[in-house]
Scaffold this motif. Structure first.
Motif, PDB file in Angstrom:
ATOM      1  N   LYS A 288       0.825  -1.202   0.000  1.00  0.00           N
ATOM      2  CA  LYS A 288       0.000   0.000   0.000  1.00  0.00           C
ATOM      3  C   LYS A 288       0.863   1.259   0.000  1.00  0.00           C
ATOM      4  CE  LYS A 288      -3.787   2.449   2.227  1.00  0.00           C
ATOM      5  NZ  LYS A 288      -3.126   3.757   2.108  1.00  0.00           N
ATOM      6  N   ALA A 289       1.955   1.238   0.737  1.00  0.00           N
ATOM      7  CA  ALA A 289       2.855   2.390   0.736  1.00  0.00           C
ATOM      8  C   ALA A 289       3.434   2.629  -0.660  1.00  0.00           C
ATOM      9  CB  ALA A 289       3.976   2.182   1.755  1.00  0.00           C
ATOM     10  N   ILE A 290       3.774   1.548  -1.344  1.00  0.00           N
ATOM     11  CA  ILE A 290       4.309   1.674  -2.700  1.00  0.00           C
ATOM     12  C   ILE A 290       3.251   2.257  -3.637  1.00  0.00           C
ATOM     13  CG2 ILE A 290       5.141   0.357  -4.695  1.00  0.00           C
ATOM     14  CD1 ILE A 290       6.429  -1.581  -2.641  1.00  0.00           C
ATOM     15  N   ARG A 291       1.994   1.811  -3.495  1.00  0.00           N
ATOM     16  CA  ARG A 291       0.920   2.344  -4.334  1.00  0.00           C
ATOM     17  C   ARG A 291       0.695   3.827  -4.056  1.00  0.00           C
ATOM     18  NH1 ARG A 291      -1.647  -2.533  -2.997  1.00  0.00           N
ATOM     19  NH2 ARG A 291      -2.993  -1.448  -1.494  1.00  0.00           N
ATOM     20  N   ASP A 292       0.727   4.219  -2.789  1.00  0.00           N
ATOM     21  CA  ASP A 292       0.567   5.636  -2.449  1.00  0.00           C
ATOM     22  C   ASP A 292       1.673   6.469  -3.081  1.00  0.00           C
ATOM     23  OD1 ASP A 292      -1.681   5.076  -1.026  1.00  0.00           O
ATOM     24  OD2 ASP A 292      -0.854   5.513   0.954  1.00  0.00           O
ATOM     25  N   LEU A 293       2.890   5.954  -3.064  1.00  0.00           N
ATOM     26  CA  LEU A 293       4.012   6.674  -3.657  1.00  0.00           C
ATOM     27  C   LEU A 293       3.857   6.766  -5.174  1.00  0.00           C
ATOM     28  CD1 LEU A 293       6.764   8.030  -3.438  1.00  0.00           C
ATOM     29  CD2 LEU A 293       7.817   5.758  -3.371  1.00  0.00           C
ATOM     30  N   GLU A 294       3.461   5.671  -5.802  1.00  0.00           N
ATOM     31  CA  GLU A 294       3.277   5.658  -7.255  1.00  0.00           C
ATOM     32  C   GLU A 294       2.139   6.572  -7.691  1.00  0.00           C
ATOM     33  OE1 GLU A 294       4.774   1.087  -8.190  1.00  0.00           O
ATOM     34  OE2 GLU A 294       2.641   1.504  -7.895  1.00  0.00           O
ATOM     35  N   ASP A 295       1.109   6.697  -6.849  1.00  0.00           N
ATOM     36  CA  ASP A 295      -0.048   7.528  -7.186  1.00  0.00           C
ATOM     37  C   ASP A 295       0.163   9.006  -6.865  1.00  0.00           C
ATOM     38  OD1 ASP A 295      -1.316   5.254  -8.044  1.00  0.00           O
ATOM     39  OD2 ASP A 295      -2.441   4.937  -6.176  1.00  0.00           O
ATOM     40  N   GLY A 296       1.337   9.360  -6.348  1.00  0.00           N
ATOM     41  CA  GLY A 296       1.645  10.755  -6.080  1.00  0.00           C
ATOM     42  C   GLY A 296       1.150  11.296  -4.756  1.00  0.00           C
ATOM     43  N   HIS A 297       0.767  10.407  -3.835  1.00  0.00           N
ATOM     44  CA  HIS A 297       0.261  10.857  -2.537  1.00  0.00           C
ATOM     45  C   HIS A 297       1.373  11.095  -1.514  1.00  0.00           C
ATOM     46  CE1 HIS A 297      -3.690  10.086  -4.069  1.00  0.00           C
ATOM     47  NE2 HIS A 297      -3.488   8.775  -4.167  1.00  0.00           N
ATOM     48  N   LEU A 298       2.614  10.752  -1.875  1.00  0.00           N
ATOM     49  CA  LEU A 298       3.758  10.941  -0.984  1.00  0.00           C
ATOM     50  C   LEU A 298       4.833  11.738  -1.730  1.00  0.00           C
ATOM     51  CD1 LEU A 298       3.899   7.290   0.416  1.00  0.00           C
ATOM     52  CD2 LEU A 298       2.816   9.277   1.493  1.00  0.00           C
ATOM     53  N   PRO A 299       4.576  13.012  -2.012  1.00  0.00           N
ATOM     54  CA  PRO A 299       5.492  13.809  -2.850  1.00  0.00           C
ATOM     55  C   PRO A 299       6.881  13.976  -2.262  1.00  0.00           C
ATOM     56  CG  PRO A 299       3.848  15.214  -1.797  1.00  0.00           C
ATOM     57  CD  PRO A 299       3.412  13.804  -1.556  1.00  0.00           C
ATOM     58  N   ALA A 300       6.998  13.952  -0.942  1.00  0.00           N
ATOM     59  CA  ALA A 300       8.311  14.148  -0.325  1.00  0.00           C
ATOM     60  C   ALA A 300       9.265  13.000  -0.605  1.00  0.00           C
ATOM     61  CB  ALA A 300       8.161  14.334   1.191  1.00  0.00           C
ATOM     62  N   TRP A 301       8.736  11.860  -1.025  1.00  0.00           N
ATOM     63  CA  TRP A 301       9.578  10.696  -1.282  1.00  0.00           C
ATOM     64  C   TRP A 301       9.928  10.536  -2.758  1.00  0.00           C
ATOM     65  CZ3 TRP A 301       6.956   6.337   2.097  1.00  0.00           C
ATOM     66  CH2 TRP A 301       7.241   6.592   3.448  1.00  0.00           C
ATOM     67  N   GLU A 302       9.339  11.338  -3.622  1.00  0.00           N
ATOM     68  CA  GLU A 302       9.533  11.129  -5.052  1.00  0.00           C
ATOM     69  C   GLU A 302      10.961  11.396  -5.496  1.00  0.00           C
ATOM     70  OE1 GLU A 302       6.622  13.246  -7.271  1.00  0.00           O
ATOM     71  OE2 GLU A 302       4.918  12.224  -6.340  1.00  0.00           O
ATOM     72  N   GLY A 303      11.646  12.326  -4.853  1.00  0.00           N
ATOM     73  CA  GLY A 303      13.031  12.604  -5.216  1.00  0.00           C
ATOM     74  C   GLY A 303      14.024  12.191  -4.152  1.00  0.00           C
ATOM     75  N   LEU A 304      13.567  11.390  -3.193  1.00  0.00           N
ATOM     76  CA  LEU A 304      14.416  11.012  -2.064  1.00  0.00           C
ATOM     77  C   LEU A 304      15.155   9.715  -2.365  1.00  0.00           C
ATOM     78  CD1 LEU A 304      15.194  11.721   0.891  1.00  0.00           C
ATOM     79  CD2 LEU A 304      13.309  10.238   1.604  1.00  0.00           C
ATOM     80  N   GLN A 305      16.460   9.706  -2.170  1.00  0.00           N
ATOM     81  CA  GLN A 305      17.251   8.501  -2.372  1.00  0.00           C
ATOM     82  C   GLN A 305      17.360   7.699  -1.086  1.00  0.00           C
ATOM     83  OE1 GLN A 305      21.084   9.071  -4.203  1.00  0.00           O
ATOM     84  NE2 GLN A 305      20.189   8.719  -6.215  1.00  0.00           N
ATOM     85  N   ALA A 306      17.625   6.422  -1.244  1.00  0.00           N
ATOM     86  CA  ALA A 306      17.797   5.530  -0.098  1.00  0.00           C
ATOM     87  C   ALA A 306      19.075   5.881   0.657  1.00  0.00           C
ATOM     88  CB  ALA A 306      17.849   4.080  -0.563  1.00  0.00           C
ATOM     89  N   PRO A 307      19.100   5.678   1.981  1.00  0.00           N
ATOM     90  CA  PRO A 307      20.322   5.922   2.756  1.00  0.00           C
ATOM     91  C   PRO A 307      21.466   5.030   2.273  1.00  0.00           C
ATOM     92  CG  PRO A 307      18.425   5.674   4.205  1.00  0.00           C
ATOM     93  CD  PRO A 307      17.972   5.278   2.836  1.00  0.00           C
TER      94      PRO A 307
END
Length: 331
Positions: A234-253
């Motif tokens: 569900k978190a992945i779907r939220d990110l793909e659907d644009g509901h988590l904009p802060a993560w769209e350009g965030l790289q993994a640690p």
């Protein structure tokens, strides 16, 4: 008498569990940064982390390398409860899931549902909070089971048939999930207190339960990991659907890049969630398999030196069907 030891004969071979591959999704691994990518500092400013592309030294417990196809092929699945032990394990997991959802304000409905109150919309911060709490609990069963089987092996002066290594690797893997998410946000005092209380209660309860029935405990962990796969999906779907904009350009640690040996072009937040979800699917299938075995005599099919592994479930549900057939037969 002079004793000689040869360290050249000793080697540590990390357990390489069968990769679960039971969820299909399309698209590329990393979404391109959008106009919202400037918000990517929302969580990362809480705890600085580097996104260096230099992989460097690997983890002390090397993680098997997932291919792109494997992590994209993971899907949700559920093993039916056939016995009263299965129903007891499933009921306990559902009760714990309900309590955790209530406390964290989690809602499984899509984020774009009009009737969804803002209090239940899953933001980046809420997701991280949920991940931290989930992984802090998920890291307990493997360590408890490995510890108790270790003591049992010593007490009975018998080999463990390869179970301990797999269980400890599972605990290590879950702890790496936790440490990775802690690079993205710093939990407050309330969250730390909740984790402390949950760990004390869960460690005590799971230890007692494992002494009584290891089989039920492995089934419990299998159902718990089913829920984890659903959560990350569900978190992945939220990110793909644009509901988590802060993560769209965030790289993994960087520690995540090292641990999963993430290749270039697959080091964004979406890739990280895909890697973690693949781990949870693996734990799900491993524990359901262990729950089908004789806890005292059967060898661990996932141990490094035991290659009689279960059939690959890449791209199909054959693996879970086999588990269900074995369960009906009492194996």
């Amino acid at each position: 008498m002079k004793l000689q030891t040869s360290t050249a004969r000793l080697s540590l071979v990390p357990t390489r569990l069968q990769h679960s591959a039971i969820f299909r999704t399309g698209g590329i691994l990393c979404a391109q940064p959008s106009r919202h990518s400037s918000l990517s500092t929302l969580l990362s400013t809480k705890r600085n982390h580097t996104t260096s592309t230099h992989v460097g030294q690997k983890s002390s417990w090397t993680h098997p390398v997932y291919t792109k196809e494997q992590i994209l092929a993971v899907r949700t699945a559920h093993r039916k409860a056939y016995t009263w032990q299965d129903r007891a394990a499933l009921g306990t997991v559902r009760l714990l899931r309900w309590g955790m959802d209530f406390v964290s304000g989690y809602n499984s409905r899509p984020a774009n549902t009009n009737t969804l109150s803002k209090a239940y919309v899953m933001t980046e911060e809420k997701w991280i909070t949920r991940f931290v709490f989930l992984e802090s609990v998920a890291g307990v069963p493997g360590m408890v089971a490995g510890m108790l089987r270790h003591l049992k092996s010593i007490r009975r002066m018998r080999r463990d048939n390869g179970w301990i290594e797999t269980l400890l690797e599972e605990a290590y893997n879950e702890r790496m999930h936790l440490l990775t998410f802690l690079k993205l946000a710093e939990p407050g005092p309330a969250m730390r207190f909740m984790v402390l209380g949950a760990q004390w209660v869960f460690f005590s309860g799971f230890s007692l339960a494992y002494l009584i029935s290891p089989q039920i405990c492995h089934r419990f962990v299998g159902y718990l990991e089913e829920e984890a796969v659903i959560t990350y999906s569900k978190a992945i779907r939220d990110l793909e659907d644009g509901h988590l904009p802060a993560w769209e350009g965030l790289q993994a640690p960087e520690m995540a890049i090292k641990y999963w040996q993430m290749p270039e072009g697959q080091r964004c937040m979406r890739s990280l969630l895909l890697y973690v979800r693949a781990d949870e699917a693996k734990h799900r299938d491993v524990n359901h398999t262990l729950g089908n075995l004789d806890q005292n005599t059967d060898p661990n099919p996932f141990a490094a030196k035991v290659r009689a592994q279960v059939q690959s479930v890449a791209g199909s549900t054959g693996g879970l069907r086999q588990l269900e057939e074995n369960s009906r037969k009492g194996t």
